[in-house]
Design a protein around this motif. Structure first.
Motif, mmCIF file in Angstrom:
data_model
loop_
_atom_site.group_PDB
_atom_site.id
_atom_site.type_symbol
_atom_site.label_atom_id
_atom_site.label_comp_id
_atom_site.label_asym_id
_atom_site.label_seq_id
_atom_site.Cartn_x
_atom_site.Cartn_y
_atom_site.Cartn_z
ATOM 1 N N GLY A 17 66.838 53.674 -48.451
ATOM 2 C CA GLY A 17 67.095 53.838 -47.026
ATOM 3 C C GLY A 17 66.567 52.707 -46.156
ATOM 4 N N GLU A 18 66.469 51.502 -46.686
ATOM 5 C CA GLU A 18 65.954 50.396 -45.866
ATOM 6 C C GLU A 18 67.072 49.874 -44.948
ATOM 7 N N ASP A 19 66.787 49.813 -43.656
ATOM 8 C CA ASP A 19 67.766 49.247 -42.734
ATOM 9 C C ASP A 19 67.234 47.919 -42.188
ATOM 10 N N ASP A 20 68.057 47.253 -41.372
ATOM 11 C CA ASP A 20 67.667 45.908 -40.945
ATOM 12 C C ASP A 20 66.428 45.884 -40.058
ATOM 13 N N ASP A 21 66.166 46.986 -39.352
ATOM 14 C CA ASP A 21 64.938 47.016 -38.542
ATOM 15 C C ASP A 21 63.708 47.031 -39.444
ATOM 16 N N LEU A 22 63.747 47.882 -40.477
ATOM 17 C CA LEU A 22 62.622 47.936 -41.411
ATOM 18 C C LEU A 22 62.506 46.599 -42.153
ATOM 19 N N ILE A 23 63.638 46.056 -42.554
ATOM 20 C CA ILE A 23 63.609 44.789 -43.288
ATOM 21 C C ILE A 23 63.038 43.682 -42.399
ATOM 22 N N ASN A 24 63.368 43.729 -41.120
ATOM 23 C CA ASN A 24 62.799 42.755 -40.181
ATOM 24 C C ASN A 24 61.274 42.884 -40.124
ATOM 25 N N LEU A 25 60.766 44.113 -40.138
ATOM 26 C CA LEU A 25 59.301 44.302 -40.148
ATOM 27 C C LEU A 25 58.696 43.725 -41.420
ATOM 28 N N LYS A 26 59.350 43.976 -42.546
ATOM 29 C CA LYS A 26 58.845 43.449 -43.822
ATOM 30 C C LYS A 26 58.885 41.925 -43.843
ATOM 31 N N LEU A 27 59.974 41.370 -43.296
ATOM 32 C CA LEU A 27 60.084 39.896 -43.217
ATOM 33 C C LEU A 27 58.925 39.326 -42.414
ATOM 34 N N THR A 28 58.662 39.947 -41.272
ATOM 35 C CA THR A 28 57.604 39.460 -40.404
ATOM 36 C C THR A 28 56.251 39.544 -41.096
ATOM 37 N N THR A 29 56.004 40.683 -41.747
ATOM 38 C CA THR A 29 54.737 40.842 -42.470
ATOM 39 C C THR A 29 54.616 39.779 -43.558
ATOM 40 N N ALA A 30 55.668 39.594 -44.325
ATOM 41 C CA ALA A 30 55.643 38.587 -45.403
ATOM 42 C C ALA A 30 55.311 37.213 -44.824
ATOM 43 N N LEU A 31 56.004 36.839 -43.757
ATOM 44 C CA LEU A 31 55.835 35.499 -43.192
ATOM 45 C C LEU A 31 54.448 35.312 -42.592
ATOM 46 N N GLU A 32 53.924 36.366 -41.983
ATOM 47 C CA GLU A 32 52.571 36.248 -41.417
ATOM 48 C C GLU A 32 51.532 35.977 -42.498
ATOM 49 N N HIS A 33 51.840 36.389 -43.715
ATOM 50 C CA HIS A 33 50.904 36.153 -44.824
ATOM 51 C C HIS A 33 51.234 34.899 -45.609
ATOM 52 N N GLY A 34 52.309 34.210 -45.229
ATOM 53 C CA GLY A 34 52.666 32.986 -45.945
ATOM 54 C C GLY A 34 53.515 33.215 -47.183
ATOM 55 N N LEU A 35 54.079 34.430 -47.292
ATOM 56 C CA LEU A 35 55.010 34.703 -48.400
ATOM 57 C C LEU A 35 56.405 34.288 -47.956
ATOM 58 N N LYS A 36 57.171 33.695 -48.871
ATOM 59 C CA LYS A 36 58.529 33.271 -48.505
ATOM 60 C C LYS A 36 59.539 34.357 -48.867
ATOM 61 N N PRO A 37 60.243 34.888 -47.871
ATOM 62 C CA PRO A 37 61.212 35.936 -48.164
ATOM 63 C C PRO A 37 62.521 35.367 -48.720
ATOM 64 N N ILE A 38 63.092 36.087 -49.678
ATOM 65 C CA ILE A 38 64.477 35.847 -50.090
ATOM 66 C C ILE A 38 65.252 37.008 -49.488
ATOM 67 N N TYR A 39 65.908 36.747 -48.365
ATOM 68 C CA TYR A 39 66.536 37.816 -47.600
ATOM 69 C C TYR A 39 67.983 38.031 -48.067
ATOM 70 N N CYS A 40 68.263 39.247 -48.541
ATOM 71 C CA CYS A 40 69.594 39.544 -49.073
ATOM 72 C C CYS A 40 70.456 40.238 -48.024
ATOM 73 N N CYS A 41 71.700 39.787 -47.939
ATOM 74 C CA CYS A 41 72.667 40.426 -47.063
ATOM 75 C C CYS A 41 73.999 40.475 -47.798
#
Ligand code: PGA
Length: 251
Positions: A103-127
């Motif tokens: 049930g992940e939607d783009d709002d949740l994925i955006n939160l995860k992206l932001t968290t990842a980036l704040e920690h210096g993790l590089k996201p591979i964002y799938c669409c």
């Protein structure tokens, strides 16, 4: 810097012993890849695979998920800080299987992206769009919305760290691959969207990978398209010889 990346997404496959053997075989087949190679492995194998690839230039490891929160009472979850401390460089986010089954939607994925980036993790964002959307000719509307909702709130420095994977859902695990033209058309569209929001410098340096039944037999022609910078490979990444062939097909 080259945009070329070949990433494997093992999903919920391989035991730790099998994963170790698989990576060792790929390393011996392609000790010096001409492209960046990323293993997206199950959580329990992250540290082991990271240890095996460390010291091998161009090899890196991706987690398949993180929790959006920093830490706390979230039983069963893994945080960005844990991954960074374990030496993990990438995380796959927004995969269609997590959208569908978790049930992940783009709002949740955006939160995860932001968290990842704040920690210096590089996201591979799938669409990617589903079959009915493609049949109705609405794929650019849907993928455009996914890109906008997940990525447009990032700042330019953050966007530089993001890898995009276009994965038409109808091509994942089905043996049905997008044609080279379909892939190129969508990749060019995604790059235009990134240009519109972040400018051409960032867009021209963003890696846009194709995913969906990439195999040794079709990788080279897909990767030959000017906006297809490599692949996110599921099933075919579980076979050492086959994945090695896909790595060699990258430009
Ligand atoms: P597939 O999976 O290569 O098995 O189609 C791709 C993916 O889900 O990333």
């Amino acid at each position: 810097m080259s945009r070329s990346i070949v990433a494997g997404n093992w999903k919920m496959n391989t035991t730790p012993s099998e994963g170790k053997a698989l990576v060792q075989k790929i390393l011996s087949e392609v000790p010096q890849p001409g492209t960046r190679v990323i293993f997206g492995v199950p959580a329990i194998q992250l540290m082991q695979i990271q240890q095996i690839v460390s010291g091998h230039a161009n090899y890196a490891v991706a987690a398949q998920n993180i929790h959006e929160k920093e830490s706390g009472a979230y039983t069963g979850e893994i945080s960005a800080a844990m991954l960074v401390d374990a030496g993990i460089e990438y995380v796959i986010l927004g995969h269609s299987e997590r959208r569908d089954y978790n049930g992940e939607d783009d709002d949740l994925i955006n939160l995860k992206l932001t968290t990842a980036l704040e920690h210096g993790l590089k996201p591979i964002y799938c669409c990617g769009e589903k079959l009915d959307i493609r049949e109705a000719g609405n794929q650019e509307v849907v993928v455009g919305r996914q890109i906008e909702q997940a990525l447009y709130s990032l700042d330019p420095e953050q966007m530089k760290q993001v890898v995009i994977a276009y994965e038409p859902v109808w091509a994942i695990g089905t043996g049905k691959t997008a044609t080279n033209e379909q892939a190129q058309q969508m990749h060019a569209y995604i790059r235009r969207m990134i240009t519109n929001q972040f400018g051409s410098d960032i867009a021209n340096n963003t890696s846009i990978l194709y995913g969906g039944s990439v195999k040794p037999g079709n990788a080279a022609e897909l990767f030959a398209e000017s906006d297809v910078d490599g692949g996110l490979v599921g099933g075919a990444s579980l076979d050492a010889a086959g994945f090695a062939a896909i790595i060699r097909a990258a430009r």
